[in-house]
Design an enzyme around this catalytic site. Structure first.
Site, short mmCIF file in Angstrom:
data_model
loop_
_atom_site.label_atom_id
_atom_site.label_comp_id
_atom_site.label_asym_id
_atom_site.label_seq_id
_atom_site.Cartn_x
_atom_site.Cartn_y
_atom_site.Cartn_z
N TRP A 105 0.82 -1.20 0.00
CA TRP A 105 0.00 0.00 0.00
C TRP A 105 0.85 1.25 0.00
O TRP A 105 0.49 2.27 -0.60
CB TRP A 105 -0.99 -0.01 1.17
CG TRP A 105 -2.01 -1.08 0.99
CD1 TRP A 105 -2.15 -2.22 1.72
CD2 TRP A 105 -3.03 -1.13 -0.04
NE1 TRP A 105 -3.19 -2.98 1.22
CE2 TRP A 105 -3.74 -2.34 0.15
CE3 TRP A 105 -3.39 -0.29 -1.08
CZ2 TRP A 105 -4.81 -2.71 -0.68
CZ3 TRP A 105 -4.45 -0.65 -1.91
CH2 TRP A 105 -5.15 -1.85 -1.70
N ASP A 175 -1.25 6.81 6.50
CA ASP A 175 -2.33 5.95 6.04
C ASP A 175 -2.55 4.94 7.18
O ASP A 175 -1.76 4.02 7.37
CB ASP A 175 -1.91 5.23 4.75
CG ASP A 175 -2.93 4.18 4.33
OD1 ASP A 175 -3.96 4.02 5.00
OD2 ASP A 175 -2.67 3.49 3.31
N LYS A 199 -12.29 -1.37 7.85
CA LYS A 199 -11.61 -2.33 8.71
C LYS A 199 -11.98 -2.09 10.18
O LYS A 199 -12.54 -2.95 10.84
CB LYS A 199 -10.10 -2.28 8.50
CG LYS A 199 -9.73 -2.57 7.04
CD LYS A 199 -8.33 -2.12 6.73
CE LYS A 199 -8.07 -2.00 5.25
NZ LYS A 199 -8.34 -3.18 4.45
N1 PMP Z 1 -4.09 1.46 2.61
C1 PMP Z 1 -4.09 0.34 3.35
C2 PMP Z 1 -3.10 0.21 4.46
C3 PMP Z 1 -5.03 -0.66 3.09
O1 PMP Z 1 -5.04 -1.78 3.83
C4 PMP Z 1 -5.96 -0.49 2.05
C5 PMP Z 1 -7.05 -1.50 1.74
N2 PMP Z 1 -6.85 -2.76 2.10
C6 PMP Z 1 -5.88 0.67 1.29
C7 PMP Z 1 -4.95 1.63 1.60
C8 PMP Z 1 -6.83 0.92 0.14
O2 PMP Z 1 -8.03 1.26 0.69
P1 PMP Z 1 -9.36 1.51 -0.15
O3 PMP Z 1 -9.78 0.19 -0.69
O4 PMP Z 1 -10.28 2.11 0.86
O5 PMP Z 1 -9.02 2.47 -1.25
#
Ligand code: PMP
Length: 363
Positions: A105, A175, A199
């Site tokens: 991510w 994030d 989450k």
């Molecule tokens: N950052 C992290 C740490 C994540 O775990 C996730 C989704 N698993 C995301 C970003 C992406 O999130 P979204 O699907 O809400 O765009």
């Protein structure tokens, strides 16, 4: 099993929600008490919704100790849109933004920021296959950077920052999608904290952004309106129609967290749950934790078995036994038990028993 029986849901997200929250939502679904309509059917400009929004903000402010010079926003587009909004709003011309690369991510955040401006990757554990969080001494921060971005919990790799790095006066942007509100947090250390809700906070489709007020002034007035933090803050997240149902569930989750005694209490519970699983993983060597011990996540517990074949069998048999969602992310394989705030302790105890039995019969 009866179709309404709940399994133990170890999914990484969308993930398990607190049962009292679901029950409340069920009670309110056809008609909010005294309103005669569901939350999905009322105007986002109504007093009822404004009160729900204000309550959600007030409860989050109290729970996480969000100082008054921070704004709380509910946006859409997921954490992924924040990968773009952060640099579009905060990456000043003529400067760079520092990014710390700790996993999949973080890489996505870096890729999006590079479309906007200059990015320096000021620390990376890629060479160690992202099994750990870098030490402060490994970070080479850029003097005068617009901000430093990190991923506080790496959902896929199962690692988590135990303490935030010292970045001096440069705004720290986190994030926190997969560990927000899992433990007490000192919001004043950050410029921006963002998280997709799916989450630890509620359903997908609502993204929480906590931003220090002075940073709002950096949003260029030529930005597309919807992508401007300043516009979103000036309109209290009501520039357009927000995810009203998502905000409502978020508010219920805040009330549930308060009823448990707040973030210190939830952190103790999370530590207990994670410790149960890690001690089983470490017990004999049959299971192998993939994250280095000092970087292990409390939320996403990643482990492997002696062979991929056994991992498949484990996942299949675990699902059949009511332990759902244990397959690791497709990019890394293995197994992953996501145990967010709402994941019940008895589900962890059940998985530990299952792991013992699986080792006894397949070890
Ligand atoms: N950052 C992290 C740490 C994540 O775990 C996730 C989704 N698993 C995301 C970003 C992406 O999130 P979204 O699907 O809400 O765009």
């Amino acid at each position: 099993m009866p179709t309404t029986t709940r399994v133990f849901n170890f999914s990484a997200g969308p993930a398990v929600l607190p049962v009292p929250v679901l029950e409340q939502a069920q009670r309110d679904l056809v008609a909010l008490p005294g309103v005669g309509m569901s939350v999905m059917e009322i105007s986002h400009r109504s007093k009822v919704f404004e009160d729900l929004l204000a309550g959600a903000i007030a409860n989050l402010r109290e729970l996480a100790g969000v100082p008054l010079n921070y704004r709380i926003l509910f946006l859409q587009g997921g954490a992924s849109l924040q990968f773009s909004m952060v640099p579009m709003n905060l990456l000043k011309a003529g400067t760079a933004a520092d990014y710390i690369d700790t996993g999949t991510w973080a890489v996505k955040a870096i890729e999006e920021a590079r479309r906007v401006g200059t990015v320096n990757v000021t620390g990376s554990t890629k060479a160690d296959k992202y099994t750990r969080i870098p030490a402060q001494s490994e970070l080479h921060l850029t003097p005068g950077a617009s901000y430093v971005h990190l991923t506080s919990n790496n959902t896929i790799e199962g690692t988590e920052w135990k303490a935030m790095p010292d970045v001096g006066n440069v705004p720290l942007v986190a994030d926190a999608s997969s560990d927000i509100l899992s433990a007490p947090i000192d919001v004043s250390r950050f410029g921006v904290i963002y998280a997709g809700a799916q989450k630890n906070l509620g359903p997908s489709g609502v993204t929480l952004v906590i931003i220090r007020e002075d940073l709002l002034e950096q949003s260029d007035k030529n930005l597309p309106t919807m992508l401007s933090y300043k516009v979103q803050a000036e309109n209290n997240s009501l520039y357009n129609t927000p995810n009203t149902f998502g905000v409502y569930i978020f508010g219920l989750v805040m009330q549930w967290l308060k009823s448990l005694g707040g973030l210190a209490a939830i952190a103790r519970l999370n530590q207990r749950k994670a410790a149960m699983l890690y001690s089983e993983i470490d017990r004999t060597g049959f299971y192998r934790g993939t994250a280095q011990v000092e970087s292990r996540s409390m939320m996403n517990i990643t482990f492997r078995l002696p062979s991929e074949e056994l991992e498949k069998t484990f996942d299949r048999q675990a699902s059949a036994a009511g332990f759902d969602g244990l397959k690791g992310h497709r990019s890394v394989g293995g197994l992953r038990a996501s145990v967010y705030n709402a994941f019940p302790e008895e589900g962890v105890a059940g998985l530990v028993d299952f792991m013992r039995e699986f080792e006894r019969t397949h070890g």
